[in-house]
Design a protein around this motif. Structure first.
Motif, mmCIF file in Angstrom:
data_model
loop_
_atom_site.group_PDB
_atom_site.id
_atom_site.type_symbol
_atom_site.label_atom_id
_atom_site.label_comp_id
_atom_site.label_asym_id
_atom_site.label_seq_id
_atom_site.Cartn_x
_atom_site.Cartn_y
_atom_site.Cartn_z
ATOM 1 N N PHE A 20 1.224 -0.730 -0.062
ATOM 2 C CA PHE A 20 0.441 0.058 0.065
ATOM 3 C C PHE A 20 0.805 0.826 -0.234
ATOM 4 N N GLY A 21 1.844 1.382 -0.092
ATOM 5 C CA GLY A 21 2.657 2.281 -0.527
ATOM 6 C C GLY A 21 3.012 3.355 1.443
ATOM 7 N N LYS A 22 3.557 4.399 0.858
ATOM 8 C CA LYS A 22 3.051 5.438 1.897
ATOM 9 C C LYS A 22 2.158 6.141 2.639
ATOM 10 N N ARG A 23 1.927 5.892 3.990
ATOM 11 C CA ARG A 23 0.691 6.689 4.226
ATOM 12 C C ARG A 23 0.815 7.550 5.556
ATOM 13 N N LYS A 24 0.247 9.037 5.493
ATOM 14 C CA LYS A 24 0.676 9.969 6.004
ATOM 15 C C LYS A 24 -0.576 9.509 7.597
ATOM 16 N N LEU A 25 -0.106 9.325 8.945
ATOM 17 C CA LEU A 25 -0.842 8.880 10.188
ATOM 18 C C LEU A 25 -0.797 10.296 11.057
ATOM 19 N N MET A 26 -0.500 11.135 11.400
ATOM 20 C CA MET A 26 -0.310 11.758 12.008
ATOM 21 C C MET A 26 0.752 12.766 12.378
ATOM 22 N N HIS A 27 0.965 14.092 12.863
ATOM 23 C CA HIS A 27 1.482 14.925 13.477
ATOM 24 C C HIS A 27 2.477 14.450 14.524
ATOM 25 N N PHE A 28 3.487 15.029 14.395
ATOM 26 C CA PHE A 28 3.866 14.860 15.676
ATOM 27 C C PHE A 28 3.368 15.355 17.395
ATOM 28 N N ASP A 29 2.712 15.902 17.342
ATOM 29 C CA ASP A 29 2.329 16.773 18.116
ATOM 30 C C ASP A 29 0.664 16.046 18.406
ATOM 31 N N GLU A 30 -0.222 15.664 17.717
ATOM 32 C CA GLU A 30 -0.551 14.541 17.733
ATOM 33 C C GLU A 30 -0.902 13.204 18.148
ATOM 34 N N VAL A 31 0.682 13.119 18.584
ATOM 35 C CA VAL A 31 0.777 11.306 18.760
ATOM 36 C C VAL A 31 0.506 10.928 19.902
ATOM 37 N N THR A 32 -0.022 9.782 20.563
ATOM 38 C CA THR A 32 -0.134 8.956 22.063
ATOM 39 C C THR A 32 0.126 8.082 22.260
ATOM 40 N N ILE A 33 1.636 7.274 22.574
ATOM 41 C CA ILE A 33 1.495 6.109 23.046
ATOM 42 C C ILE A 33 1.401 5.791 24.041
ATOM 43 N N PHE A 34 0.540 4.153 23.805
ATOM 44 C CA PHE A 34 -0.663 3.736 25.606
ATOM 45 C C PHE A 34 0.160 2.302 25.457
ATOM 46 N N THR A 35 -0.208 1.689 26.264
ATOM 47 C CA THR A 35 -1.094 -0.521 26.250
ATOM 48 C C THR A 35 -2.231 -0.274 25.481
ATOM 49 N N SER A 36 -2.261 -1.237 24.980
ATOM 50 C CA SER A 36 -3.722 -1.925 25.012
ATOM 51 C C SER A 36 -3.367 -3.796 24.884
ATOM 52 N N SER A 37 -4.457 -4.027 25.865
ATOM 53 C CA SER A 37 -4.393 -5.738 25.427
ATOM 54 C C SER A 37 -5.521 -6.375 24.854
ATOM 55 N N ASP A 38 -4.801 -7.700 24.419
ATOM 56 C CA ASP A 38 -5.363 -7.710 23.584
ATOM 57 C C ASP A 38 -5.720 -9.752 23.832
ATOM 58 N N THR A 39 -6.493 -10.868 24.596
ATOM 59 C CA THR A 39 -6.437 -12.452 24.592
ATOM 60 C C THR A 39 -5.175 -12.500 25.518
ATOM 61 N N GLY A 40 -5.024 -11.316 26.594
ATOM 62 C CA GLY A 40 -4.018 -12.317 28.197
ATOM 63 C C GLY A 40 -2.767 -11.437 27.438
ATOM 64 N N ASP A 41 -3.027 -10.796 26.632
ATOM 65 C CA ASP A 41 -1.699 -10.520 26.499
ATOM 66 C C ASP A 41 -1.428 -8.952 25.352
ATOM 67 N N TRP A 42 -0.818 -8.513 26.256
ATOM 68 C CA TRP A 42 -0.144 -6.009 26.032
ATOM 69 C C TRP A 42 0.523 -6.152 24.857
ATOM 70 N N TYR A 43 0.564 -5.295 24.476
ATOM 71 C CA TYR A 43 1.787 -4.165 23.659
ATOM 72 C C TYR A 43 1.498 -2.586 23.638
ATOM 73 N N TYR A 44 2.307 -2.591 22.881
ATOM 74 C CA TYR A 44 2.284 -0.501 22.675
ATOM 75 C C TYR A 44 1.420 -0.142 21.703
ATOM 76 N N SER A 45 0.477 0.476 21.175
ATOM 77 C CA SER A 45 -0.059 1.174 20.599
ATOM 78 C C SER A 45 0.178 2.421 20.167
ATOM 79 N N LEU A 46 -0.259 2.551 18.878
ATOM 80 C CA LEU A 46 -0.070 4.732 18.220
ATOM 81 C C LEU A 46 -1.164 4.631 18.259
#
Length: 146
Positions: free
Chosen positions: A73-99
């Protein structure tokens, strides 16, 4: 994701062996069910390998923008740095970092780390990820913001 690929490969191998050894005993319907499961697992592996695995997130300091890059799908803009938040999410007993975008992170987010479970090994992998990837990333975002 690697765990999922290994499970799918194992299921495919077991069903193929069962079909080769007990195909006549299972009959035509049993063989069709086995082949359907194998086909489902093969499609699952292909989707993981082609669409989920090669995704990269690029944090461009020049434009202060986060991009999502994929061979299909190539390169796609998601967001600017001032909009970024990084947090933890969980799924089926595991957890991971999300943007995600601030104040909208639960509507649309992007998984940026491997999954971490419980236990000493998972805790060690999480600490390594935090030290080697997450902390430098957070410092870069803070510096770029300002």
């Amino acid at each position: 994701m690697k765990h999922s690929l290994l499970w799918s490969a194992g299921i495919i191998a077991v069903i193929v062996v069962v079909l080769l050894l007990f195909g006549d005993w299972l009959g035509e319907r049993g063989q069709m069910i086995g082949l359907a499961i194998v086909l489902y697992c093969v499609v699952h592996v292909l989707i993981d390998y082609l669409f989920r695995r090669p995704i990269r997130y690029r944090f461009d300091l020049n434009s202060k923008t986060v991009y999502r890059e994929s061979p299909l799908f190539g390169k796609r803009k998601l967001m600017h740095f001032d909009e970024v938040t990084i947090f933890t999410s969980s799924d089926t007993g595991d957890w991971y970092y999300s943007l995600g975008v601030k104040k909208k992170q639960f509507l649309k987010s992007y998984k940026i780390s491997p999954s971490f479970g419980a236990g000493k090994k998972a805790e060690q992998r999480a600490m390594t990820y935090e030290e080697e990837i997450l902390e430098p990333l957070m410092k870069m975002l803070e510096t770029a913001r300002g």
